[in-house]
Design a protein around this motif. Structure first.
Motif, PDB file in Angstrom:
ATOM      1  N   ASN A  39      14.123  -1.296  -3.820  1.00 33.93           N
ATOM      2  CA  ASN A  39      14.589  -0.822  -3.183  1.00 33.93           C
ATOM      3  C   ASN A  39      14.228  -1.660  -1.873  1.00 33.93           C
ATOM      4  OD1 ASN A  39      14.184   1.175  -5.087  1.00 33.93           O
ATOM      5  ND2 ASN A  39      15.452   2.141  -4.272  1.00 33.93           N
TER       6      ASN A  39
ATOM      7  N   SER B 219      16.064  -3.720   1.591  1.00 33.56           N
ATOM      8  CA  SER B 219      16.735  -4.221   2.707  1.00 33.56           C
ATOM      9  C   SER B 219      17.227  -5.115   3.037  1.00 33.56           C
ATOM     10  CB  SER B 219      16.626  -3.552   4.329  1.00 33.56           C
ATOM     11  OG  SER B 219      17.634  -3.824   5.035  1.00 33.56           O
TER      12      SER B 219
ATOM     13  N   SER C  49      19.063   0.066  -0.425  1.00 33.80           N
ATOM     14  CA  SER C  49      18.241  -0.184   1.112  1.00 33.80           C
ATOM     15  C   SER C  49      17.301   0.560   0.754  1.00 33.80           C
ATOM     16  CB  SER C  49      19.681   0.045   1.725  1.00 33.80           C
ATOM     17  OG  SER C  49      20.390  -0.902   1.909  1.00 33.80           O
ATOM     18  N   THR C  50      17.113   1.471   0.690  1.00 32.52           N
ATOM     19  CA  THR C  50      16.009   2.804   0.936  1.00 32.52           C
ATOM     20  C   THR C  50      15.501   3.657  -0.457  1.00 32.52           C
ATOM     21  OG1 THR C  50      17.454   4.514   1.006  1.00 32.52           O
ATOM     22  CG2 THR C  50      17.239   3.766   2.820  1.00 32.52           C
ATOM     23  N   SER C  51      14.618   3.903  -0.915  1.00 30.58           N
ATOM     24  CA  SER C  51      13.807   4.453  -1.578  1.00 30.58           C
ATOM     25  C   SER C  51      14.462   5.710  -2.420  1.00 30.58           C
ATOM     26  CB  SER C  51      12.671   5.658  -1.471  1.00 30.58           C
ATOM     27  OG  SER C  51      12.671   6.010  -1.023  1.00 30.58           O
ATOM     28  N   GLU C  52      15.556   6.497  -1.449  1.00 28.78           N
ATOM     29  CA  GLU C  52      16.639   7.494  -2.250  1.00 28.78           C
ATOM     30  C   GLU C  52      18.304   7.234  -2.855  1.00 28.78           C
ATOM     31  OE1 GLU C  52      15.314   7.175   1.220  1.00 28.78           O
ATOM     32  OE2 GLU C  52      13.571   8.812   1.235  1.00 28.78           O
TER      33      GLU C  52
ATOM     34  N   CYS D   4       7.422   5.354   1.889  1.00 24.64           N
ATOM     35  CA  CYS D   4       7.396   5.718   3.439  1.00 24.64           C
ATOM     36  C   CYS D   4       6.769   4.984   4.338  1.00 24.64           C
ATOM     37  CB  CYS D   4       6.289   6.551   3.433  1.00 24.64           C
ATOM     38  SG  CYS D   4       4.466   6.591   2.945  1.00 24.64           S
TER      39      CYS D   4
END
Length: 206
Positions: A41, A43, A10-13, A188
């Motif tokens: 990455n 959702s 879901s996220t870059s992290e 971002c």
């Protein structure tokens, strides 16, 4: 029949490639030929996913899309899931998911059995996609309730800043990189980038 692996977080992290070894082992045990891996990455509640649709464009009729779980493919609302499923059906791509055993059995089946499993899998995909979408909606609602409760109690401080990423973004801004390049490279949002630009100009102190 070619096989393409689809990996999503879901996220870059988060590590989108976490399940790749397990999927490759699954394919190797069944003699599936992997011709590509598509990682992003994004959702699962978002319809526009470039790598997913690139996978579909690259596929031929009868090819396999291999995923870890149905929620890697979709947490979409009903209307968007219907559009994605229509595109998958139009290209005659077979979805094989590790958490859907009937999809495994359809791989090497004869034509009649394969059609039977395809019908069953279509129904099961609908059910699992609906469950994934509901889980996503429920988690978002609980998060919003928790944030609101924390705000009322004066404990909410917002999401922790990703200092390492933001420092890299500031360096890219200083180097004259375009907003589009920075967003593509770091994942971002434009609002985050705008805030960092203001900080760089000294109008926002944090």
């Amino acid at each position: 029949m070619d096989t393409r692996i689809y990996l999503r977080a879901s996220t870059s992290e988060q590590d989108a490639t976490r399940a790749e070894n397990e999927l490759r082992k699954f394919a190797d045990e069944r003699g599936l030929k992997i011709v590509g891996t598509y990682t992003e990455n994004q959702s699962g509640a978002k319809f526009a996913r470039p790598e997913l649709f690139r996978l579909l464009r690259d596929s031929n009729a009868g090819d396999v899309m291999l995923i870890e779980q149905v929620d890697r493919l979709s947490r979409l609302a009903t209307e968007d899931w219907g559009k994605l499923k229509t595109e998958i059906d139009r290209r005659r791509v077979r979805v094989v998911s590790l958490d859907l055993p009937t999809s495994h059995q359809a791989i090497a089946a004869d034509e009649f059995t394969s059609r039977m499993y395809s019908a069953l899998n279509a129904m099961m995909l609908d059910v699992l996609a609906a469950v994934a979408a509901k889980d996503y909606t429920d988690r978002r609602r609980r998060q919003a309730q928790g944030i609101e409760k924390a705000k009322q109690a004066g404990r909410y401080t917002g999401r922790p800043e990703d200092k390492k990423r933001n420092e890299a973004i500031l360096k890219m801004l200083t180097a004259g990189q375009s907003w589009s390049n920075i967003i593509a490279a770091t994942g971002c949002s434009r609002s985050t980038l705008s805030r960092l630009v203001r900080r760089q100009k000294g109008t926002l102190v944090k």
